[in-house]
Write a protein that holds these residues in place. Structure first.
Motif, short mmCIF file in Angstrom:
data_model
loop_
_atom_site.label_atom_id
_atom_site.label_comp_id
_atom_site.label_asym_id
_atom_site.label_seq_id
_atom_site.Cartn_x
_atom_site.Cartn_y
_atom_site.Cartn_z
N TYR A 1 93.47 96.09 10.14
CA TYR A 1 93.50 94.46 9.70
C TYR A 1 92.19 94.31 9.04
O TYR A 1 91.31 94.70 9.45
CB TYR A 1 93.66 93.66 11.17
CG TYR A 1 95.05 93.66 11.77
CD1 TYR A 1 96.02 93.07 11.27
CD2 TYR A 1 95.37 94.63 13.04
CE1 TYR A 1 97.29 93.07 11.77
CE2 TYR A 1 96.37 94.75 13.55
CZ TYR A 1 97.46 93.77 13.00
OH TYR A 1 98.78 93.86 13.51
N ILE B 1 97.99 94.13 5.08
CA ILE B 1 97.09 94.92 6.10
C ILE B 1 96.80 96.25 5.51
O ILE B 1 97.26 96.28 4.19
CB ILE B 1 97.71 95.34 7.48
CG1 ILE B 1 99.33 95.47 7.15
CG2 ILE B 1 97.66 93.88 8.53
CD1 ILE B 1 99.49 97.05 6.87
N LEU C 1 94.19 85.56 10.98
CA LEU C 1 95.45 86.20 10.26
C LEU C 1 96.17 85.25 9.39
O LEU C 1 96.91 85.49 8.54
CB LEU C 1 96.53 86.69 11.34
CG LEU C 1 95.98 88.03 12.09
CD1 LEU C 1 97.11 88.39 12.91
CD2 LEU C 1 96.23 89.31 11.06
N THR D 1 92.57 86.16 17.69
CA THR D 1 93.01 86.98 15.96
C THR D 1 93.82 86.16 15.27
O THR D 1 93.52 86.33 13.99
CB THR D 1 93.74 88.37 16.52
OG1 THR D 1 94.99 87.95 17.33
CG2 THR D 1 93.06 89.24 17.50
N MET E 1 102.71 89.00 9.58
CA MET E 1 101.67 88.07 9.28
C MET E 1 101.84 86.85 9.02
O MET E 1 102.57 86.11 8.48
CB MET E 1 100.80 88.56 7.66
CG MET E 1 100.65 89.74 7.59
SD MET E 1 99.13 90.41 8.53
CE MET E 1 97.83 89.57 7.51
N LEU F 1 91.64 96.32 19.64
CA LEU F 1 92.20 96.79 18.23
C LEU F 1 91.09 97.85 17.86
O LEU F 1 89.98 97.93 18.35
CB LEU F 1 91.87 95.42 17.35
CG LEU F 1 92.80 94.51 17.32
CD1 LEU F 1 92.36 93.31 16.48
CD2 LEU F 1 94.25 94.92 16.59
#
Length: 440
Positions: free
Chosen positions: A62, A202, A196, A192, A103, A421
């Motif tokens: 990401y 990505i 985004l 997160t 997304m 992540l």
């Protein structure tokens, strides 16, 4: 070095351990890294078995982590990044199928099955998420502590409604992370998602995910195939590490030690843990993941499906991967087990026998299955991702604050201490190195 072999011993050459070791060595310390696996990387890497290529864990990067992006630049990997834009999947439910966006953005409003009221709720929620960018860190789940006390299911139902949960959020979390939204807190989502929103892509690495650990391991003193059996703190405050090397047992000593293994493994490796620390580590949880990779004798079009929870089948993600003549990649099928099938595999002890659980569904999804499949590889990842369950972020914050309050001999790092992540793992390694250097 006051009777020690190294300034720092790092146990574990996953991303967090490699990042910590690199930072400490660049600060002028002598660093030794011990890794149980055959190569550095842990859950970040790539493998090939009989012509079947697959990742050892992480598949995507990401772009929202500025420190991680700077690290990629330092490692010379920026020109190896390939953008994957507007990633989506065809989600299959019990009675229909629809496109789900990975997304979040304006296209998410077009998701079928939502009412006008559902869509209108997105407007204030998106505004709140944009403001949350100022106070949340995508590499730190504890930056969204307000969402830690409820499940992700409850968080989405309360803010956006049950249809958004069923049509958009739950399929993505089941398909990409093998998480049921009833089992995790809202902290991961709330920390997160603000970063985004508005994004369009990505990244993947052109040469495969293994490029990252190889770049981090460059110039480090790493002993692979060297599992650590026990870590002790000597009376003089130094760390003693007992390990099994390729040529026999080893005992190494370090002035400081960085434990960069999965949190749930720490108590067995460190029997001398203080009670408060042991209690924390015993509360660390991971999910498991089962995947079957199939090699084909014919090409096929690209395709990716997620499956809604109401289907309740054995597969959460199905993907068709066309062949690539330039790289020699054969056409493949990718089948990721659903959380329910993973639980069943563990209960029945069939982690190495996954194909029979999904064979019938695979024949339905790909009718030429029996004549096209020439080989398969069954992949089981026992500790895939740390589970940030309701209340875990509060436990984590208390653990970190307690450890930071006094100088330490042992420092811990891993994605379970920051964010579930790849970028969170790197951030944890950086944090451990910075704290160690501060204490020195």
């Amino acid at each position: 070095m006051s009777g020690t072999d190294y300034d720092v011993i790092v146990v574990g050459a996953g991303i967090s351990g490699l990042v910590a070791a690199r930072a400490l060595q660049r600060a002028g310390l002598s660093v030794k890294v011990l890794e149980a696996g055959a190569v550095p990387g842990g859950r970040v890497g790539d493998m090939e078995v009989r012509g079947i290529r697959f990742n050892t864990g992480a598949r995507l990067i990401y772009p929202f982590s500025k420190p991680f992006n700077a690290l990629l630049d330092e490692l010379g990997l920026k020109d190896q990044l390939i953008e994957v834009r507007h990633l989506s999947a065809d989600c299959i439910g019990a009675s229909d199928h629809w496109t789900v966006e990975l997304m979040p953005g304006p296209k998410s409003l077009l998701t079928p099955g939502l009412t006008l009221g559902d869509r209108l709720r997105f407007l204030p929620y998106a505004a709140a998420m944009m403001l949350a960018r100022l106070r949340t860190d995508p590499d730190d789940a504890t930056s969204a502590m307000a969402a830690d006390g409820e499940t992700l299911s409850d968080h989405i139902r309360r803010r956006l409604g049950p249809r958004v949960l069923a049509r958009m959020v739950a399929p993505v979390f089941r398909g990409t992370r093998a998480w049921n939204t009833d089992d995790i807190s809202g902290a991961f989502f709330a920390s997160t998602t603000p970063h985004l929103l508005g994004g369009s892509h990505i990244w993947v690495l052109k040469g495969g995910m293994g490029q990252l650990p190889r770049a981090l391991a460059r110039d480090l003193d790493i002993s692979c195939a060297t599992p650590v059996r026990r870590v002790e703190i000597d009376p003089d405050g130094s760390a003693k590490v007992r390990a099994d090397g390729p040529d026999g047992p080893l005992i190494l000593r370090g002035t400081r030690l960085v434990m960069a293994v999965e949190g749930s493994r720490v108590p067995a490796l460190m029997p001398g843990l203080e009670t408060a620390d042991r209690t924390f580590f015993e509360a660390v949880r991971y999910n498991s993941l089962g995947i079957v990779h199939y090699r084909l004798n014919r090409d096929l079009p690209a395709r990716m499906n997620f499956f809604a929870a109401d289907v309740a089948g054995p597969i959460a993600t199905y993907q068709q991967l066309p062949g690539n003549a330039a790289t020699g990649q054969a056409p493949q099928l990718y089948a990721q087990l659903s959380p329910e099938a993973v639980a069943r595999a563990k209960a029945e002890g069939r982690q190495a026998d996954l194909h029979p659980m999904i064979a019938d569904r695979m024949r339905t999804l790909y009718p030429a299955f029996d004549t096209a499949v020439t080989d398969r590889h069954e992949q089981w990842i026992e500790h895939k991702l740390p589970v940030f369950y309701p209340g875990y972020a509060a436990r984590l914050r208390a653990f970190l604050d307690r450890r930071d309050a006094a100088p330490q001999t042992v420092f811990f790092c891993g994605d379970y201490l920051t964010q579930s992540l790849l970028t969170g793992a790197a951030a944890s390694g950086t944090r451990a190195a910075r704290t160690l250097l501060r204490d020195l």
